[in-house]
Design an enzyme around this catalytic site. Structure first.
Site, short mmCIF file in Angstrom:
data_model
loop_
_atom_site.label_atom_id
_atom_site.label_comp_id
_atom_site.label_asym_id
_atom_site.label_seq_id
_atom_site.Cartn_x
_atom_site.Cartn_y
_atom_site.Cartn_z
N ARG A 1 0.86 -1.20 0.00
CA ARG A 1 0.00 0.00 0.00
C ARG A 1 0.89 1.25 0.00
NH1 ARG A 1 -4.76 -0.84 4.48
NH2 ARG A 1 -5.32 -3.00 4.03
N ARG B 1 -4.66 10.26 9.79
CA ARG B 1 -5.86 9.47 10.12
C ARG B 1 -6.01 9.30 11.62
NH1 ARG B 1 -4.45 4.92 6.31
NH2 ARG B 1 -4.89 5.76 4.26
#
Length: 198
Positions: free
Chosen positions: A136, A147
């Site tokens: 990723r 986040r």
């Protein structure tokens, strides 16, 4: 276990291992684990009208609005397997959604809320390792920390609210899956037993 319904919620930052623990808790209490993310993904994959609506929102880089999320959860909670109770993961995300949930379950609030507490640096290194393994490339340290920051901002009012209601079970989320599961089981049993005795 008692014959009454068991309505639970698990919250914790991205990478805290919520999904793994949710499955174990749900199995232990004989209730379905309901993840809004899973519902959205299943609908998108199935190409349902809801899935198409959600996909369009996500592709615009927006969050799925509360009204739509509330509708999806309300519908899911009416399904037969949720009659003995449920474990929610990923919902409610804000105070407005908590009030919507209160209305769905006719004023009976949740029985317990499991809060997985983890050290931010530990989670960041865990997620960076996972991103590397899964390829990723988007999951950079900056993105992951952002986040975590958003999660902390959004969740603080919820933690405060559930704490005031006396239903918060805060658990150290670091350690092996078994260690964390044991801490959760001990905390939940203690809270649910004391509530049943009231």
């Amino acid at each position: 276990m008692t014959d009454t319904t068991t309505r639970l919620l698990i919250i914790g930052p991205p990478g805290a291992g919520k999904g793994t623990q949710a499955a174990q808790i749900a199995q232990r209490y004989g209730v379905p684990a309901i993840s809004t993310g899973d519902i959205f993904r299943a609908n998108i994959k199935g190409g349902t009208p809801l899935g198409q609506q959600v996909q369009a929102i996500i592709e615009r880089g927006e969050l799925v609005p509360d009204t739509l999320t509330n509708e999806i959860v309300a519908d899911r909670l009416t399904q037969p397997d949720a009659a003995p109770g449920f474990l929610l993961d990923g919902y409610p995300r804000n105070v407005e959604q908590v009030h919507a949930l209160d209305n769905m379950i006719e004023g009976d609030s949740l029985d317990a809320v499991v809060l997985l507490e983890v050290d931010t640096d530990a989670v960041v290194s865990r997620l960076l390792k996972r991103a590397e393994l899964e390829g990723r490339a988007d999951d950079t340290e900056e993105v992951i920390r952002h986040r975590q920051h958003i999660y902390a901002e959004q969740t603080a009012p919820l933690v405060e609210l559930f704490s005031e209601r006396g239903i918060l079970v805060a658990v150290d989320g670091l350690g092996t899956v078994e260690e964390v599961a044991e801490r959760i089981a001990t905390g939940l049993d203690s809270l649910l037993t004391s509530k049943a005795g009231r």
